[in-house]
Design an enzyme around this catalytic site. Structure first.
Site, mmCIF file in Angstrom:
data_model
loop_
_atom_site.group_PDB
_atom_site.id
_atom_site.type_symbol
_atom_site.label_atom_id
_atom_site.label_comp_id
_atom_site.label_asym_id
_atom_site.label_seq_id
_atom_site.Cartn_x
_atom_site.Cartn_y
_atom_site.Cartn_z
ATOM 1 C CG LEU A 1 10.071 -16.652 -4.219
ATOM 2 C CD1 LEU A 1 9.858 -16.729 -2.712
ATOM 3 C CD2 LEU A 1 10.399 -15.217 -4.617
ATOM 4 C CG HIS B 1 -0.674 2.210 -9.339
ATOM 5 N ND1 HIS B 1 -0.836 1.909 -8.009
ATOM 6 C CD2 HIS B 1 -1.789 2.887 -9.704
ATOM 7 C CE1 HIS B 1 -1.998 2.366 -7.593
ATOM 8 N NE2 HIS B 1 -2.594 2.970 -8.596
ATOM 9 C CG LEU C 1 -6.379 -9.074 7.261
ATOM 10 C CD1 LEU C 1 -4.898 -8.920 7.557
ATOM 11 C CD2 LEU C 1 -7.038 -9.984 8.285
ATOM 12 C CG ASP D 1 -2.102 0.899 1.122
ATOM 13 O OD1 ASP D 1 -2.396 1.363 -0.001
ATOM 14 O OD2 ASP D 1 -2.736 1.174 2.154
HETATM 15 C C1 V0D Z 1 0.196 -1.950 -8.617
HETATM 16 C C2 V0D Z 1 2.240 -2.152 -6.366
HETATM 17 C C3 V0D Z 1 3.239 -6.440 -10.537
HETATM 18 C C4 V0D Z 1 0.803 -2.471 -6.153
HETATM 19 C C5 V0D Z 1 2.916 -3.011 -7.385
HETATM 20 C C6 V0D Z 1 -2.954 -6.078 -12.023
HETATM 21 C C7 V0D Z 1 -0.215 -2.038 -7.197
HETATM 22 C C8 V0D Z 1 2.529 -2.662 -8.790
HETATM 23 C C9 V0D Z 1 2.133 -7.133 -10.972
HETATM 24 C C10 V0D Z 1 2.089 -8.463 -11.569
HETATM 25 C C11 V0D Z 1 0.715 -4.138 -9.702
HETATM 26 C C12 V0D Z 1 0.965 -9.266 -11.462
HETATM 27 C C13 V0D Z 1 0.954 -10.538 -12.004
HETATM 28 C C14 V0D Z 1 2.061 -11.017 -12.653
HETATM 29 C C15 V0D Z 1 3.190 -10.247 -12.780
HETATM 30 C C16 V0D Z 1 3.197 -8.977 -12.233
HETATM 31 C C17 V0D Z 1 1.053 -6.279 -10.708
HETATM 32 C C18 V0D Z 1 -1.078 -5.487 -10.522
HETATM 33 C C19 V0D Z 1 -0.638 -4.332 -9.937
HETATM 34 C C20 V0D Z 1 -2.556 -5.671 -10.716
HETATM 35 F F1 V0D Z 1 2.057 -12.259 -13.179
HETATM 36 N N1 V0D Z 1 2.891 -5.256 -10.028
HETATM 37 N N2 V0D Z 1 1.561 -5.146 -10.122
HETATM 38 N N3 V0D Z 1 -0.250 -6.468 -10.909
HETATM 39 N N4 V0D Z 1 1.141 -2.955 -9.098
#
Ligand code: V0D
Length: 253
Positions: free
Chosen positions: A144, A50, A208, A33
């Site tokens: 991992l 993001h 949570l 977050d």
């Molecule tokens: C945005 C911070 C990696 C939180 C991190 C679709 C919010 C960056 C993925 C990711 C997001 C998901 C699946 C995968 C590979 C990478 C990701 C989302 C948001 C939501 F197989 N970062 N990330 N997916 N953020």
């Protein structure tokens, strides 16, 4: 044949190594977050936060590999996130592909296996396909387990499990006296995974937010005000160290 289930692959209890078996969490779950606030503080659009969050993901994945964590579950998209403005949702849903384009080769060379939990069916095809490609491509890795929670909600996961259990009972595949906690766990998205030992939430909130409700029953919680894009190996280590201290304290009684 390669071992597909890394968490079943741990060292025997009395083998000598630096920390005792319970000193390093084998499963860490993270609520990442603070991305939007990170951007606002810099006068940037939320999506910039993001994107910055994506580079933190890869840093923490590498740290988890280095410290021999077996499972890392990241809350990337909650079922609540659909309520955000459409352009923001669209950009977020393109992040998996962007992330994988940049980092999949590196993850593969680090023997990382990718999995996903949540309601994949309601995601756009391009998102689903990018993730499925990564899952297939890393299926045989036994390092991992990098588990992305996408379009995930804890209550909906439990409700879904209940529906499947009732349906199996109707078809006489499951009886009421067989039903116990272990059996319930097998109906969840996380079937086969150990419960998280440690939950980390960045960004200052202490909630949570519908994450892993069933699985976090005995988990240690660790909160920090640091916003996810600013989170680093240093804070991650701090969380691991505090986890070890807590375990040593209980170990003493
Ligand atoms: C945005 C911070 C990696 C939180 C991190 C679709 C919010 C960056 C993925 C990711 C997001 C998901 C699946 C995968 C590979 C990478 C990701 C989302 C948001 C939501 F197989 N970062 N990330 N997916 N953020």
């Amino acid at each position: 044949m390669s071992m597909k289930i890394p968490f079943l692959n741990h060292k025997p209890l009395n083998q000598s190594h630096q920390y005792s078996e319970h000193d390093t969490p084998e499963h860490i779950a993270i609520v990442m977050d603070g991305n939007g606030r990170w951007a606002r503080k810099r006068g940037l659009p939320r999506v910039a936060g993001h994107k910055a969050g994506v580079s933190t993901v890869v840093k923490i994945v590498k740290a988890a590999v280095k410290f021999n964590v077996k499972v890392l579950t990241l809350y990337t998209f909650s079922t609540e996130n659909w309520k955000r403005p459409k352009p923001e949702v669209d950009t977020i849903l393109r992040l998996p592909k962007e992330f994988l384009h940049l980092y999949l080769p590196e993850l593969i060379s680090n023997n990382v296996r990718i999995e996903a939990i949540g309601d994949m069916g309601s995601l756009p095809a391009h998102t689903r396909e990018a993730i499925q490609f990564a899952i297939d491509r890393t299926r045989d890795n036994d390092g991992l387990l990098l588990n992305f929670a996408l379009n995930y909600g804890g209550r909906s996961e439990i409700l879904n499990a209940m529906k499947e259990m009732f349906s199996d009972m109707n078809e006489a595949k499951l009886s009421l006296d067989e039903l116990d906690e272990q059996r319930v766990s097998k109906y969840l998205y996380t079937a086969g995974l150990p419960d998280p030992d440690l939950l980390i939430r960045t960004g200052g909130e202490k909630r949570l937010s519908n994450f892993l409700l069933w699985q976090l029953a005995y988990t240690e919680f660790w909160f920090t005000d640091v916003l996810w894009p600013d989170f680093s190996e240093k804070e991650f280590l701090h969380a691991l160290e505090e986890y070890r201290q807590r375990k040593r304290r209980y170990g003493g009684v």
